[in-house]
Design a protein around this motif. Structure first.
Motif, mmCIF file in Angstrom:
data_model
loop_
_atom_site.group_PDB
_atom_site.id
_atom_site.type_symbol
_atom_site.label_atom_id
_atom_site.label_comp_id
_atom_site.label_asym_id
_atom_site.label_seq_id
_atom_site.Cartn_x
_atom_site.Cartn_y
_atom_site.Cartn_z
ATOM 1 N N UNK A 75 0.826 -1.200 0.000
ATOM 2 C CA UNK A 75 0.000 0.000 0.000
ATOM 3 C C UNK A 75 0.861 1.252 0.000
ATOM 4 N N UNK A 76 1.900 1.255 0.827
ATOM 5 C CA UNK A 76 2.819 2.392 0.881
ATOM 6 C C UNK A 76 3.550 2.576 -0.448
ATOM 7 N N UNK A 77 4.003 1.456 -1.019
ATOM 8 C CA UNK A 77 4.689 1.494 -2.314
ATOM 9 C C UNK A 77 3.762 2.026 -3.412
ATOM 10 N N UNK A 78 2.536 1.533 -3.448
ATOM 11 C CA UNK A 78 1.579 1.932 -4.489
ATOM 12 C C UNK A 78 1.274 3.424 -4.415
ATOM 13 N N UNK A 79 1.092 3.929 -3.202
ATOM 14 C CA UNK A 79 0.801 5.344 -3.019
ATOM 15 C C UNK A 79 1.964 6.200 -3.495
ATOM 16 N N UNK A 80 3.174 5.851 -3.065
ATOM 17 C CA UNK A 80 4.361 6.617 -3.458
ATOM 18 C C UNK A 80 4.592 6.559 -4.961
ATOM 19 N N UNK A 81 4.354 5.391 -5.555
ATOM 20 C CA UNK A 81 4.532 5.219 -7.004
ATOM 21 C C UNK A 81 3.570 6.116 -7.774
ATOM 22 N N UNK A 82 2.305 6.123 -7.357
ATOM 23 C CA UNK A 82 1.310 6.954 -8.024
ATOM 24 C C UNK A 82 1.641 8.439 -7.904
ATOM 25 N N UNK A 83 2.092 8.844 -6.720
ATOM 26 C CA UNK A 83 2.423 10.249 -6.509
ATOM 27 C C UNK A 83 3.578 10.685 -7.401
ATOM 28 N N UNK A 84 4.608 9.856 -7.471
ATOM 29 C CA UNK A 84 5.762 10.177 -8.320
ATOM 30 C C UNK A 84 5.375 10.173 -9.793
ATOM 31 N N UNK A 85 4.560 9.203 -10.196
ATOM 32 C CA UNK A 85 4.175 9.056 -11.599
ATOM 33 C C UNK A 85 3.345 10.244 -12.078
ATOM 34 N N UNK A 86 2.336 10.613 -11.313
ATOM 35 C CA UNK A 86 1.444 11.685 -11.746
ATOM 36 C C UNK A 86 2.009 13.062 -11.439
ATOM 37 N N UNK A 87 2.954 13.139 -10.505
ATOM 38 C CA UNK A 87 3.588 14.409 -10.203
ATOM 39 C C UNK A 87 4.449 14.880 -11.371
ATOM 40 N N UNK A 88 4.935 13.929 -12.178
ATOM 41 C CA UNK A 88 5.747 14.268 -13.349
ATOM 42 C C UNK A 88 4.938 15.041 -14.379
ATOM 43 N N UNK A 89 3.672 14.681 -14.523
ATOM 44 C CA UNK A 89 2.824 15.307 -15.541
ATOM 45 C C UNK A 89 2.094 16.534 -15.006
ATOM 46 N N UNK A 90 2.143 16.734 -13.665
ATOM 47 C CA UNK A 90 1.484 17.887 -13.026
ATOM 48 C C UNK A 90 -0.023 17.924 -13.296
ATOM 49 N N UNK A 91 -0.627 16.739 -13.411
ATOM 50 C CA UNK A 91 -2.058 16.665 -13.677
ATOM 51 C C UNK A 91 -2.830 16.435 -12.382
ATOM 52 N N UNK A 92 -3.987 17.085 -12.290
ATOM 53 C CA UNK A 92 -4.907 16.889 -11.180
ATOM 54 C C UNK A 92 -4.253 17.205 -9.839
ATOM 55 N N UNK A 93 -4.966 16.953 -8.790
ATOM 56 C CA UNK A 93 -4.420 16.962 -7.444
ATOM 57 C C UNK A 93 -3.916 15.544 -7.204
ATOM 58 N N UNK A 94 -2.611 15.349 -7.283
ATOM 59 C CA UNK A 94 -2.066 13.991 -7.278
ATOM 60 C C UNK A 94 -2.437 13.225 -6.018
ATOM 61 N N UNK A 95 -2.671 13.940 -4.922
ATOM 62 C CA UNK A 95 -3.010 13.253 -3.673
ATOM 63 C C UNK A 95 -4.448 12.756 -3.663
ATOM 64 N N UNK A 96 -5.224 13.154 -4.663
ATOM 65 C CA UNK A 96 -6.592 12.649 -4.775
ATOM 66 C C UNK A 96 -6.600 11.165 -5.116
ATOM 67 N N UNK A 97 -5.610 10.705 -5.863
ATOM 68 C CA UNK A 97 -5.589 9.317 -6.329
ATOM 69 C C UNK A 97 -5.502 8.308 -5.181
ATOM 70 N N UNK A 98 -4.490 8.379 -4.305
ATOM 71 C CA UNK A 98 -4.456 7.419 -3.193
ATOM 72 C C UNK A 98 -5.608 7.598 -2.216
ATOM 73 N N UNK A 99 -6.097 8.842 -2.072
ATOM 74 C CA UNK A 99 -7.245 9.077 -1.188
ATOM 75 C C UNK A 99 -8.488 8.393 -1.722
ATOM 76 N N UNK A 100 -8.700 8.485 -3.031
ATOM 77 C CA UNK A 100 -9.837 7.811 -3.661
ATOM 78 C C UNK A 100 -9.692 6.295 -3.572
ATOM 79 N N UNK A 101 -8.463 5.804 -3.743
ATOM 80 C CA UNK A 101 -8.222 4.361 -3.621
ATOM 81 C C UNK A 101 -8.555 3.875 -2.216
ATOM 82 N N UNK A 102 -8.121 4.623 -1.211
ATOM 83 C CA UNK A 102 -8.411 4.252 0.175
ATOM 84 C C UNK A 102 -9.920 4.241 0.417
ATOM 85 N N UNK A 103 -10.602 5.264 -0.080
ATOM 86 C CA UNK A 103 -12.062 5.340 0.078
ATOM 87 C C UNK A 103 -12.747 4.158 -0.595
#
Length: 251
Positions: A75-103
Motif C-alpha cells: 500500500x505504501x509502495x503503491x501510493x508513493x509510485x502513483x504520486x511520483x508518476x502523476x507528479x511528473x505530468x502535473x495533472x490533477x491533485x495527485x493526492x486525490x488518487x491514493x485518497x480515492x483508492x483508500x475510500x
C-alpha cells in the motif's frame, strides 16, 4: 489541506490533515479489531507474531502475518509510485488518487460482506492494511514526514522528547516551534482516540459492524471534495480580483 506541499504548508494545513486522517485511522483500527481481532493500521504486532511462528518452525502459520506486513508495504509502495508518476505530468491533485483508492477499499469491504456474506477475514485485514499503507505514505509525502496518522508509537516517543525539551532553557523561537509541534501531535493522538471511540460506538452500539467503514470513506471523500472546492473557489476569486483590477486600470 491536500494540495499544499513543502514550504507552502503551514501548521494549520497539517492540523487539518491530521485531524481528518487520524480520525479515519482510529475508526479503521477499532473496526478491524472488533471484526477480526487483528490490528489493521500498523504492522509492529504482526511482525512479532511472524517472527514467533518462524522461530518455532511454523512457517506456514506465519505466512498470514507476512501477508499482513506485505499488504501494508505494498500500500505504501503503491501510493508513493502513483504520486511520483502523476507528479511528473502535473495533472490533477495527485493526492486525490491514493485518497480515492483508500475510500474505494473502505466502501468495497462492506459491499463484499453484503454480496458474499461473511467476507474472508484474512482478505479483509490485508485490504485494510493496504489502505492504511496508502494513507501513511501519502500523508508522509504531503507533510514532508511531519504528520503520521496510522500508528502512535513514534508519536508518543517524539512527544516525550519535545516535552522534555521545554524543561530546559531555549530560545523563544525554538520554544514556539516545539510548542507548535506538540500541538500537532496532541491533535493526531486525540483524533485517533476519537476515531476509535466513534468506531466502537457505530460498530457495537449502533450495530453497523463492517458498515462502520463507510463512515470513514465518507469523511475522506467529503474532505477531498471540500479541499478541491475551496481551491476552485479561491482560484476563481483571485482571477476575478485580477480581472477587475486590470479593467479599472484600462479604464
Amino acid at each position: 489541506m491536500f494540495r499544499h506541499q513543502g514550504k507552502s504548508r503551514t501548521l494549520k494545513h497539517n492540523i487539518h490533515l491530521a485531524t481528518v486522517l487520524s480520525f479515519v485511522a482510529g475508526l479503521v483500527n477499532v473496526t478491524g479489531f472488533l471484526s477480526f481481532k487483528q490490528l489493521t493500521t500498523n504492522v509492529t504486532g504482526h511482525f512479532a507474531l511472524f517472527v514467533n511462528d518462524v522461530s518455532h518452525f511454523e512457517f506456514w502459520k506465519g505466512t498470514i502475518y507476512f501477508l499482513y506486513i506485505f499488504s501494508f508495504l505494498f500500500g505504501s509502495f503503491s501510493s508513493a509510485f502513483l504520486l511520483e508518476k502523476f507528479n511528473e505530468t502535473k495533472k490533477l491533485n495527485v493526492f486525490a488518487l491514493p485518497t480515492l483508492m483508500e475510500s474505494l477499499i473502505l466502501i468495497s469491504i462492506p459491499l463484499l460482506g453484503h454480496v458474499t456474506g461473511l467476507p474472508n477475514p484474512d482478505l479483509v485485514v490485508c485490504m485494510l492494511l493496504f489502505s492504511m499503507g496508502l494513507q501513511n505514505s501519502y500523508v508522509t509525502k504531503i507533510s514532508n514526514a511531519v504528520v503520521r496518522t496510522t500508528h502512535l508509537t513514534g508519536l508518543f516517543t517524539d512527544l516525550g522528547i519535545e516535552l522534555s525539551q521545554l524543561l530546559f532553557p531555549i530560545t523563544k523561537l525554538k520554544r514556539n516551534s516545539i510548542k507548535a509541534t506538540i500541538k500537532l501531535r496532541v491533535y493526531i493522538i486525540g483524533f485517533f482516540f476519537l476515531g476509535g471511540l466513534a468506531g466502537g460506538f457505530f460498530f457495537s452500539t449502533m450495530n453497523l459492524k463492517l458498515n462502520t467503514l463507510l463512515i470513514g470513506a465518507a469523511i475522506l471523500l467529503l474532505s477531498l471534495f471540500y479541499d478541491d472546492f475551496r481551491f476552485w473557489y479561491l482560484t476563481s476569486k483571485r482571477r476575478h480580483v485580477k480581472k477587475t483590477t486590470l479593467s479599472k486600470r484600462a479604464s
